[in-house]
Design a protein around this motif. Structure first.
Motif, PDB file in Angstrom:
ATOM      1  N   TRP A   1      -9.229 -17.211  -8.795  1.00 38.38           N
ATOM      2  CA  TRP A   1      -8.710 -17.513 -10.129  1.00 38.38           C
ATOM      3  C   TRP A   1      -7.487 -18.426 -10.062  1.00 38.38           C
ATOM      4  O   TRP A   1      -7.262 -19.236 -10.955  1.00 38.38           O
ATOM      5  CB  TRP A   1      -8.373 -16.227 -10.876  1.00 38.38           C
ATOM      6  CG  TRP A   1      -7.238 -15.437 -10.281  1.00 38.38           C
ATOM      7  CD1 TRP A   1      -7.330 -14.495  -9.316  1.00 38.38           C
ATOM      8  CD2 TRP A   1      -5.853 -15.535 -10.635  1.00 38.38           C
ATOM      9  NE1 TRP A   1      -6.087 -13.985  -9.031  1.00 38.38           N
ATOM     10  CE2 TRP A   1      -5.159 -14.598  -9.822  1.00 38.38           C
ATOM     11  CE3 TRP A   1      -5.121 -16.301 -11.544  1.00 38.38           C
ATOM     12  CZ2 TRP A   1      -3.778 -14.434  -9.904  1.00 38.38           C
ATOM     13  CZ3 TRP A   1      -3.752 -16.138 -11.625  1.00 38.38           C
ATOM     14  CH2 TRP A   1      -3.091 -15.206 -10.820  1.00 38.38           C
TER      15      TRP A   1
ATOM     16  N   THR B   1      -6.843 -20.875  -7.827  1.00 40.35           N
ATOM     17  CA  THR B   1      -7.217 -22.263  -7.547  1.00 40.35           C
ATOM     18  C   THR B   1      -8.143 -22.844  -8.603  1.00 40.35           C
ATOM     19  O   THR B   1      -8.205 -24.060  -8.772  1.00 40.35           O
ATOM     20  CB  THR B   1      -7.909 -22.347  -6.176  1.00 40.35           C
ATOM     21  OG1 THR B   1      -9.017 -21.420  -6.131  1.00 40.35           O
ATOM     22  CG2 THR B   1      -6.936 -21.993  -5.050  1.00 40.35           C
ATOM     23  N   GLU B   2      -8.854 -21.987  -9.336  1.00 43.32           N
ATOM     24  CA  GLU B   2      -9.758 -22.472 -10.373  1.00 43.32           C
ATOM     25  C   GLU B   2      -9.046 -22.660 -11.704  1.00 43.32           C
ATOM     26  O   GLU B   2      -9.447 -23.506 -12.509  1.00 43.32           O
ATOM     27  CB  GLU B   2     -10.925 -21.499 -10.538  1.00 43.32           C
ATOM     28  CG  GLU B   2     -11.853 -21.464  -9.318  1.00 43.32           C
ATOM     29  CD  GLU B   2     -12.972 -20.461  -9.489  1.00 43.32           C
ATOM     30  OE1 GLU B   2     -13.001 -19.780 -10.543  1.00 43.32           O
ATOM     31  OE2 GLU B   2     -13.816 -20.341  -8.577  1.00 43.32           O
ATOM     32  N   TYR B   3      -8.031 -21.873 -11.944  1.00 47.14           N
ATOM     33  CA  TYR B   3      -7.266 -21.973 -13.192  1.00 47.14           C
ATOM     34  C   TYR B   3      -5.804 -22.235 -12.826  1.00 47.14           C
ATOM     35  O   TYR B   3      -4.952 -21.349 -12.890  1.00 47.14           O
ATOM     36  CB  TYR B   3      -7.402 -20.689 -14.011  1.00 47.14           C
ATOM     37  CG  TYR B   3      -8.840 -20.321 -14.315  1.00 47.14           C
ATOM     38  CD1 TYR B   3      -9.517 -20.933 -15.368  1.00 47.14           C
ATOM     39  CD2 TYR B   3      -9.514 -19.379 -13.544  1.00 47.14           C
ATOM     40  CE1 TYR B   3     -10.837 -20.604 -15.649  1.00 47.14           C
ATOM     41  CE2 TYR B   3     -10.828 -19.049 -13.820  1.00 47.14           C
ATOM     42  CZ  TYR B   3     -11.487 -19.662 -14.861  1.00 47.14           C
ATOM     43  OH  TYR B   3     -12.790 -19.338 -15.134  1.00 47.14           O
ATOM     44  N   LEU B   4      -5.544 -23.481 -12.448  1.00 50.81           N
ATOM     45  CA  LEU B   4      -4.231 -23.838 -11.922  1.00 50.81           C
ATOM     46  C   LEU B   4      -3.118 -23.662 -12.952  1.00 50.81           C
ATOM     47  O   LEU B   4      -2.007 -23.245 -12.610  1.00 50.81           O
ATOM     48  CB  LEU B   4      -4.254 -25.282 -11.416  1.00 50.81           C
ATOM     49  CG  LEU B   4      -5.137 -25.538 -10.183  1.00 50.81           C
ATOM     50  CD1 LEU B   4      -5.145 -27.021  -9.839  1.00 50.81           C
ATOM     51  CD2 LEU B   4      -4.630 -24.729  -8.992  1.00 50.81           C
ATOM     52  N   HIS B   5      -3.388 -24.001 -14.197  1.00 51.84           N
ATOM     53  CA  HIS B   5      -2.355 -23.851 -15.220  1.00 51.84           C
ATOM     54  C   HIS B   5      -1.989 -22.378 -15.420  1.00 51.84           C
ATOM     55  O   HIS B   5      -0.802 -22.049 -15.606  1.00 51.84           O
ATOM     56  CB  HIS B   5      -2.811 -24.469 -16.546  1.00 51.84           C
ATOM     57  CG  HIS B   5      -2.862 -25.965 -16.520  1.00 51.84           C
ATOM     58  ND1 HIS B   5      -3.987 -26.657 -16.123  1.00 51.84           N
ATOM     59  CD2 HIS B   5      -1.923 -26.900 -16.819  1.00 51.84           C
ATOM     60  CE1 HIS B   5      -3.748 -27.958 -16.197  1.00 51.84           C
ATOM     61  NE2 HIS B   5      -2.504 -28.139 -16.609  1.00 51.84           N
ATOM     62  N   ALA B   6      -2.998 -21.501 -15.351  1.00 51.21           N
ATOM     63  CA  ALA B   6      -2.726 -20.071 -15.471  1.00 51.21           C
ATOM     64  C   ALA B   6      -1.883 -19.594 -14.285  1.00 51.21           C
ATOM     65  O   ALA B   6      -0.958 -18.787 -14.452  1.00 51.21           O
ATOM     66  CB  ALA B   6      -4.041 -19.288 -15.536  1.00 51.21           C
TER      67      ALA B   6
ATOM     68  N   TYR C   1       1.802 -17.998 -14.493  1.00 50.35           N
ATOM     69  CA  TYR C   1       2.036 -16.709 -13.835  1.00 50.35           C
ATOM     70  C   TYR C   1       3.230 -16.794 -12.892  1.00 50.35           C
ATOM     71  O   TYR C   1       4.073 -15.890 -12.846  1.00 50.35           O
ATOM     72  CB  TYR C   1       0.768 -16.306 -13.074  1.00 50.35           C
ATOM     73  CG  TYR C   1       0.933 -15.108 -12.179  1.00 50.35           C
ATOM     74  CD1 TYR C   1       0.910 -13.820 -12.705  1.00 50.35           C
ATOM     75  CD2 TYR C   1       1.108 -15.251 -10.809  1.00 50.35           C
ATOM     76  CE1 TYR C   1       1.054 -12.711 -11.881  1.00 50.35           C
ATOM     77  CE2 TYR C   1       1.255 -14.160  -9.980  1.00 50.35           C
ATOM     78  CZ  TYR C   1       1.226 -12.891 -10.518  1.00 50.35           C
ATOM     79  OH  TYR C   1       1.377 -11.798  -9.708  1.00 50.35           O
TER      80      TYR C   1
END
Length: 240
Positions: A156, A158-163, A167
């Protein structure tokens, strides 16, 4: 001639050992050996716990030891995790990944500076059973969860960098917040003799889990700690 007390050097040597592991973590991160880098940070965390323990047992607390401990914490739990997180996860986000990691490192620096200031002025930076804000070593463990989860196939971070960047900023903010967080360090835990066997079995079980399921154990422990944050705040304010 004044006799040199060798005992006074033991906690400082442990602190410097942890600092060396923090530096080694940065080296491994640049060579993309992320698991080795993370293990170095874990060992630095063990050293951070041991130096305080030995200083209390040997009664060798000193201003030098306190300053060394803060400097080692900043490198091992501020700079090293930030570099590891950026190279292992957030480098794909380029400038925003850099901003998130820089914010985390700055928050770690501010927390340690405030802690040193409160200690020098005799102010309370923690209360019995609680820290005010997430401690820097715990913050390092939490901020590295996206990388640890990638070792387990949960990508998650590397796939959702903005998240992952958001975080990272949240964890940094929690370190300088006034949120009460549980602290075993502040509790005087006395284990009765009848519980020695149970404590020993639990200790052996934890060691076996760490040896055989290191990333799974750290992941579960980190998630449980993160979920405990609102609980600790609720219990603290309810008791007041």
């Amino acid at each position: 001639m004044r006799k040199i007390d060798v005992r006074s050097f033991i906690p400082n040597l442990i602190t410097l050992t942890g600092l060396c592991f923090g530096l080694s973590s940065i080296r491994f991160a640049f060579f993309e050996e992320y698991k080795a880098s993370l293990i170095c940070i874990l060992i630095a965390g063990v050293c951070d716990a041991l130096d305080g323990l030995f200083s209390r047992i040997l009664k060798t607390q000193s201003e030098l030891g306190a300053e060394l401990d803060s400097l080692a914490d900043f490198l091992s739990f501020g700079v090293a995790p930030g570099i590891l997180l950026y190279l292992g996860v957030l480098s794909g986000l380029e400038i925003w990944g850099y901003v998130a990691v820089t914010a985390y490192i700055l928050f770690a620096c501010i927390r340690l500076a405030v802690f040193n200031l409160s200690q020098s002025k005799g102010m309370q930076s923690s209360y019995r059973g609680y820290f005010m804000g997430v401690p820097t070593p715990a913050g390092a463990g939490l901020v590295l969860l996206p990388l640890i989860h990638s070792f387990l196939g949960f990508n998650w971070g590397t796939e959702y960098l903005h998240a992952a960047a958001i975080y990272t900023g949240i964890i940094g903010a929690l370190m300088v917040s006034g949120m009460p967080t549980f602290s075993l360090k502040q509790l005087n835990l006395v284990i009765e003799r009848r519980y020695y066997l149970r404590f020993f079995i639990l200790f052996v079980l934890i060691v076996l889990l760490i040896i055989n399921f290191l990333w799974q154990f750290i992941s579960v422990a980190g998630v449980l700690y993160f979920l405990s944050l609102p609980v600790s705040a609720f219990v603290y304010y309810k008791s007041k």
